[in-house]
Design an enzyme around this catalytic site. Structure first.
Site, mmCIF file in Angstrom:
data_model
loop_
_atom_site.group_PDB
_atom_site.id
_atom_site.type_symbol
_atom_site.label_atom_id
_atom_site.label_comp_id
_atom_site.label_asym_id
_atom_site.label_seq_id
_atom_site.Cartn_x
_atom_site.Cartn_y
_atom_site.Cartn_z
ATOM 1 N N CYS A 198 32.920 33.844 64.188
ATOM 2 C CA CYS A 198 32.738 35.013 63.324
ATOM 3 C C CYS A 198 33.023 36.338 64.020
ATOM 4 C CB CYS A 198 31.323 35.023 62.752
ATOM 5 S SG CYS A 198 30.984 33.660 61.621
ATOM 6 N N ALA B 151 21.435 41.291 76.909
ATOM 7 C CA ALA B 151 22.653 41.306 77.723
ATOM 8 C C ALA B 151 23.021 39.881 78.100
ATOM 9 C CB ALA B 151 22.425 42.145 78.978
ATOM 10 N N ARG C 103 34.398 27.576 69.889
ATOM 11 C CA ARG C 103 35.375 28.617 69.600
ATOM 12 C C ARG C 103 35.011 29.918 70.305
ATOM 13 N NH1 ARG C 103 35.560 27.758 63.135
ATOM 14 N NH2 ARG C 103 33.398 27.206 63.588
#
Length: 457
Positions: free
Chosen positions: A270, A262, A338
C-alpha cells in the site's frame, strides 16, 4: 443481500468473508484457477489472522462460494465489488488494467441494475473510467440498463484486516447525486447498516473525494513514518533518544502516538505504491507534491540504514562474516514480502561477501519465492542465504543478530542463551524492540535506530 466480489486477494477475500459473516450471500470471483482451487479445498492463499475461520464457517453455511465463472459472478450480485490489484506501472501510476477488465465483464454480462463498487485503491477519476467501460459494453449489446459506480475504499491493515473490517473506525462511501446514485446510496446504506447500529460510522461524499480520501490517508501515515525515521537518524548524530522523543511528542493530543515508531523503513503493498500513484496524479495536474517526494526518498534511504550500521561496525568488506536475520515480512502477522526492507538488507549483505541465516514465523515460503526473483541470474549470491527452521538455528555462530520485523516472538528472547549462540554479543535492532539499558546489563552490544543516547546512558 446478494454480493459479488471480483478478486480474492487481501482486500477481496477479507471483504467477501466478512460480508458473508454478516449474513450476505457472497460469490467470490477470481481468474486464477489455482487460487480458487485452494479456496474450494478449504485452504487460504494468504496469511491473515482469523480469516481461515471466517471463510470455513461461511463456506459451511453456504453463504460464501468461490469460482472462475465470470458470467455467473455478474449474474449473482446486486452489488459488484471490484477488489482486484492495482500494481504500480513503470511511471509510478496505478495500473488499472484489471479494474477496467472487471468493469467490462460487468457490462458484458449484467441483465439488471447493478451497484458497482470500486474497493481497490484507485486514483481520482477511476470511477469515470469504470463507468465508461461498462457503458461501452452495454452499448455494444444495445442495452439501456441502469447502474451506478460507487467508491468505497478499504482501510484494512494487513495482520488485522478481519478485525478492521468487522469493527471499522470509519466507512467512506462516494456516490453520484443522480437518480442511479441515490439508488446506490440506499443499497450501500442497507449493506453497511450492521456497522452503524451503535453510532454512525459512514462518511458520505462525492465519488472523487472518496477516491482521494484513501490516498490522502495512506500518504499521511507514510509521512509520519518517514518523519520519525529522519528524526531518528538525526537523534543518532546529536545524541538524543528517539524513544524518549516519541513519547514526548506523542503525548500531545494534536500529534498522538500512532505511526511514530522509528525503524528500517516501511514496505508492503500500500504505502509505497500509493505514495507513488498520488505523486503521479499530481504531475498529471501540473502539481509537484514536494512533501511526498521527500517521504518516498527518506523511506528508500531508510531501507539501507541497517546495512550502513553493520558496515560501520564490521567494515566495507563482509567476506567471512555471517549474520542472523530475524524477520522477513514487511510487518508482523503477514507473509507479505512486497517492498520489504529485509530484501534490501539481504542484497547488501551478500553482495559484500557475507553469508546470512534467516528466519520468519510465517513468511519463509514467500521469502524463498521473492528472493529467487531478486537474485535471478545470481545463484552464487542466493546460495549465501540459508533458511532456518527456528530463531535459535538462525542465530547459531552468527557474528551479529539483525532484527528486521517486529514479531511478538522476537520481543523477549533468552539473552543469555543468545549470547552463547552468537560468536559475539552484537544486535542490530531495526525495530527498537529492546531497551538499550537491558542490553547493556546483559553484556550485549546494541545498535538501535535513533537510540545512541540511550546506549551511552
Amino acid at each position: 443481500m446478494r454480493i459479488t466480489i471480483i478478486g480474492t486477494g487481501y482486500v477481496g477475500l477479507v471483504t467477501g468473508a466478512c460480508l458473508a459473516e454478516l449474513g450476505n450471500d457472497v460469490f467470490c470471483l477470481d481468474v486464477d484457477q489455482k487460487k480458487i482451487d485452494v479456496l474450494n479445498a478449504g485452504g487460504i492463499p494468504i496469511h491473515e489472522p482469523g480469516l481461515a475461520e471466517v471463510v470455513a464457517r461461511n463456506r459451511g453455511y453456504g453463504r460464501l462460494k468461490f469460482s472462475t465463472d465470470i458470467e455467473a459472478a455478474v449474474q449473482h450480485g446486486d452489488v459488484q465489488f471490484i477488489a482486484v490489484g492495482t500494481p504500480p506501472d513503470e511511471d509510478g501510476s496505478a495500473d488499472l488494467q484489471y479494474v477496467l477488465a472487471a468493469a467490462r465483464n460487468i457490462g458484458r454480462h449484467m441483465r439488471d441494475f447493478k451497484v458497482v463498487v470500486d474497493k481497490s485503491t484507485v486514483p481520482v477519476g477511476t470511477a469515470d473510467r469504470v463507468r465508461a467501460a461498462i457503458r461501452e459494453e452495454l452499448d455494444k449489446r444495445a442495452e439501456k440498463l441502469g447502474f451506478s459506480v460507487v467508491s468505497n475504499p478499504e482501510f484494512l491493515k494487513e495482520g488485522a484486516a478481519v478485525e478492521d473490517f468487522m469493527r471499522p473506525d470509519r466507512i467512506v462511501i462516494g456516490c453520484d447525486d443522480d437518480a442511479e446514485g441515490e439508488q446506490a446510496r440506499r443499497v450501500m446504506r442497507k449493506l453497511y447498516a450492521p456497522f452503524n447500529r451503535n453510532h454512525e460510522r459512514t462518511f458520505w461524499m462525492d465519488v472523487r473525494s472518496a477516491e482521494f480520501t484513501k490516498y490522502a490517508a495512506n500518504a499521511m501515515l507514510a509521512t509520519r513514518i518517514s518523519f520519525m525515521n529522519e528524526m531518528a537518524n538525526l537523534a543518532d548524530r546529536v545524541g538524543a533518544d528517539i524513544e524518549a522523543v516519541r513519547q514526548g511528542i506523542g503525548s500531545d493530543p494534536r500529534i498522538g502516538y500512532s505511526f511514530l515508531y522509528a525503524g528500517c523503513g516501511y514496505g508492503g503493498s500500500c504505502f509505497p505504491k500509493d505514495v507513488q500513484a498520488l505523486e503521479r496524479t499530481a504531475r498529471e495536474y501540473d502539481q509537484d507534491l514536494l512533501i511526498l517526494r521527500a517521504v518516498e526518498q527518506v523511506n528508500n534511504h531508510q531501507k539501507y540504514i541497517l546495512g550502513r550500521k553493520i558496515v560501520e561496525r564490521f567494515g566495507e568488506d563482509l567476506a567471512g562474516r555471517h549474520f542472523a536475520v530475524w524477520g522477513l515480512a514487511f510487518k508482523p502477522n503477514t507473509d507479505d514480502m512486497r517492498e520489504a526492507p529485509a530484501r534490501v538488507l539481504l542484497q547488501e549483505l551478500v553482495s559484500r561477501g557475507a553469508t546470512v541465516a534467516v528466519y520468519d514465523p510465517v513468511a519463509m515460503d514467500e521469502a524463498k519465492r521473492v528472493l529467487a526473483l531478486d537474485f535471478d541470474g545470481k545463484p552464487d549470491l542466493l546460495s549465501r542465504i540459508r533458511f532456518s527452521e527456528t530463531p535459535d538455528d538462525a542465530a547459531q555462530d552468527a557474528d551479529a543478530l539483525v532484527i528486521v520485523t517486529e514479531w511478538k516472538a522476537f520481543r523477549s528472547p533468552d539473552f543469555e542463551r543468545l549470547k552463547r549462540q552468537l560468536k559475539a554479543p552484537v544486535i542490530f535492532d531495526g525495530r527498537n524492540l529492546f531497551e538499550p539499558e537491558v542490553m547493556s546489563d546483559s553484556g550485549i552490544e546494541y545498535h538501535g535506530i535513533g537510540r545512541s543516547a540511550a546506549v551511552r546512558a
